[in-house]
Design an enzyme around this catalytic site. Sequence first.
Site, short mmCIF file in Angstrom:
data_model
loop_
_atom_site.label_atom_id
_atom_site.label_comp_id
_atom_site.label_asym_id
_atom_site.label_seq_id
_atom_site.Cartn_x
_atom_site.Cartn_y
_atom_site.Cartn_z
N SER A 1 0.82 -1.20 0.00
CA SER A 1 0.00 0.00 0.00
C SER A 1 0.86 1.26 0.00
CB SER A 1 -0.96 -0.03 1.19
OG SER A 1 -1.89 1.02 1.11
N ASP B 1 -8.35 -5.33 -6.35
CA ASP B 1 -8.14 -4.04 -5.69
C ASP B 1 -8.48 -2.93 -6.67
OD1 ASP B 1 -7.33 -1.88 -4.17
OD2 ASP B 1 -5.19 -2.23 -4.48
N HIS C 1 -6.59 -5.36 -1.82
CA HIS C 1 -5.49 -4.42 -1.57
C HIS C 1 -4.39 -5.01 -0.72
CE1 HIS C 1 -3.67 -0.51 -1.59
NE2 HIS C 1 -3.72 -0.41 -0.28
#
Length: 289
Positions: A5, A213, A266
């Site tokens: 991330s 994602d 994600h």
Amino acid sequence: MGGDSYSGIAGPAIVQEISKGNEIGLQPPINLQGYLLGNPLTTRKEKNEQIPFAHGMGLISDELYESLKRNCKEEYINVDFRNELCLRDLNYYDECLSGIDPYNILYRYCKDDSTKKHEGPWIRSLTQKFDSSLNSPLTEWDTRCQTYHFFLATQWANDQSVRKSLHIREGTKGKWERCWKSDFEEEISSSFVFHVNLSAKGYRSLIYSGDHDASIPFMSTQAWIRALNYSIVEDWRPWLLENQVAGYTRRYSNQMTFATVKGSGHTASQDKPDEGYAMFSRWIASKPL
């Protein structure tokens, strides 16, 4: 070194600093071999691929997609406020995705999570709205929601016995907060240049994407990898776990491996821990995925 991330911004910079320290002889030397990043924020232009991703996943219509491309000229970030047609289409796009969790389009959508969208798709944290409830045993949580998992992680990390086991210094102020985002300045607008430098130095890297994602789509990651302009040494193919397709992978001449993790979002290793472990174990042992 690994992260996912927002670590896509800070991680490559940290790897480069370690590399520089080794080059100038800082002690002790760190045996740096490479790095891995999952669904990494990189260019901060990821929204330009979010819309093609949404179309490819059947979340918006062909007509809206074509209208967005035509009216916005495929630029969805720095939109001229006078471009009313583009703004109209973007508002319609937001409406279409208002009931979708951007971090995994397969997740159950929970209103508790919806306020995260307004903080930007790369910030994954509990909002202030829930701060008071994090320490309340009376709060009712839907156990099917991601927010409930964040609540459990926060409770666990701030438990005194856990803090003691992790050797948190006595007197340390504050409590653990998932995705801490206070008290720092943003100085790196894009981490792309660090990948350029690290590739030139020959470090191995594994860049992977959960393929569901919508916040940092695999398409945006592939775009900046292509921009590094290295040749493909092993073309697109499935990688397997227990004779089942776990994702797809490709290798480049700069020792960079790209992989998708099928059905994950994600945080791929959270959604698909078995696949994540297999992928990491093979890569760290310098074996093909």
